[in-house]
Scaffold this active site. Structure first.
Site, mmCIF file in Angstrom:
data_model
loop_
_atom_site.group_PDB
_atom_site.id
_atom_site.type_symbol
_atom_site.label_atom_id
_atom_site.label_comp_id
_atom_site.label_asym_id
_atom_site.label_seq_id
_atom_site.Cartn_x
_atom_site.Cartn_y
_atom_site.Cartn_z
ATOM 1 N N GLU A 9 0.830 -1.206 0.000
ATOM 2 C CA GLU A 9 0.000 0.000 0.000
ATOM 3 C C GLU A 9 0.862 1.253 0.000
ATOM 4 O OE1 GLU A 9 -2.805 -0.568 3.226
ATOM 5 O OE2 GLU A 9 -3.824 -2.162 2.097
ATOM 6 N N GLU A 21 -1.474 -10.202 -5.940
ATOM 7 C CA GLU A 21 -1.428 -10.939 -7.215
ATOM 8 C C GLU A 21 -0.553 -10.203 -8.226
ATOM 9 O OE1 GLU A 21 -4.029 -10.062 -5.407
ATOM 10 O OE2 GLU A 21 -5.694 -11.454 -5.600
HETATM 11 N N1 THU Z 1 -5.882 -6.836 -2.035
HETATM 12 C C1 THU Z 1 -5.012 -7.699 -2.646
HETATM 13 O O1 THU Z 1 -3.796 -7.609 -2.467
HETATM 14 N N2 THU Z 1 -5.544 -8.649 -3.449
HETATM 15 C C2 THU Z 1 -6.872 -8.834 -3.666
HETATM 16 O O2 THU Z 1 -7.241 -9.629 -4.502
HETATM 17 C C3 THU Z 1 -7.837 -8.096 -2.852
HETATM 18 C C4 THU Z 1 -7.306 -6.858 -2.241
HETATM 19 C C5 THU Z 1 -5.325 -5.801 -1.166
HETATM 20 C C6 THU Z 1 -5.346 -4.414 -1.732
HETATM 21 C C7 THU Z 1 -5.295 -3.565 -0.477
HETATM 22 O O3 THU Z 1 -3.941 -3.406 -0.102
HETATM 23 C C8 THU Z 1 -6.002 -4.433 0.568
HETATM 24 O O4 THU Z 1 -6.034 -5.745 0.044
HETATM 25 C C9 THU Z 1 -7.414 -3.979 0.890
HETATM 26 O O5 THU Z 1 -8.165 -3.843 -0.250
#
Ligand code: THU
Length: 128
Positions: free
Chosen positions: A41, A52
């Site tokens: 993030e 992913e």
């Molecule tokens: N997130 C992922 O890394 N993969 C997903 O398929 C769903 C969401 C992450 C993005 C963000 O850092 C956090 O989860 C909350 O949305």
């Protein structure tokens, strides 16, 4: 080690101070190699990247472009599904029948496929 366990290990390295939602992903390629990624993030929220996307970037950086299998894990109440954008990213490199394992940290898991996650995907054939 199972593919989901690679995802479980890399999840620990996620940088998720804003959502507090750590995600780990692991892809296995046709060669049998495994590449992992976690969500990263950013204080400028849209700049964050999904687990992913990280795993796919690591795969491409190693010169591999064919996903045979993918696994995703998070501390969610039900097996965590990839977001819409990640479904398209996975479809770029995977056979429609490729298995996708979704899991919780508590041990619940579900196996689906790339085509089940993204029916009617836009692909290169639509541009011919
Ligand atoms: N997130 C992922 O890394 N993969 C997903 O398929 C769903 C969401 C992450 C993005 C963000 O850092 C956090 O989860 C909350 O949305």
């Amino acid at each position: 080690m199972e593919l989901i366990d690679h995802a479980r290990v890399v999840r620990e390295n996620a940088h998720a101070p804003y959502s507090k939602f750590k995600v780990g992903a692991a892809v296995k390629t046709a060669s049998g190699a495994v590449y992992t990624g976690c969500n990263v993030e950013n204080v400028a929220y849209p700049e964050g990247t999904c687990a992913e996307a990280g795993a796919i970037a690591a795969m491409c950086a190693a010169g591999e472009y064919e996903i045979a299998e993918i696994a995703v894990i998070a501390d969610s109440p039900t097996p965590v599904p990839p977001c819409g954008g990640c479904r398209q990213k996975i479809a770029e490199f995977a056979n429609p029948a490729a298995p996708v394992t979704l899991a919780t940290m508590e041990g619940e898991s579900q196996v689906t496929s790339v085509s089940a996650l993204l029916p009617g995907a836009f692909d290169a054939s639509h541009m011919s």
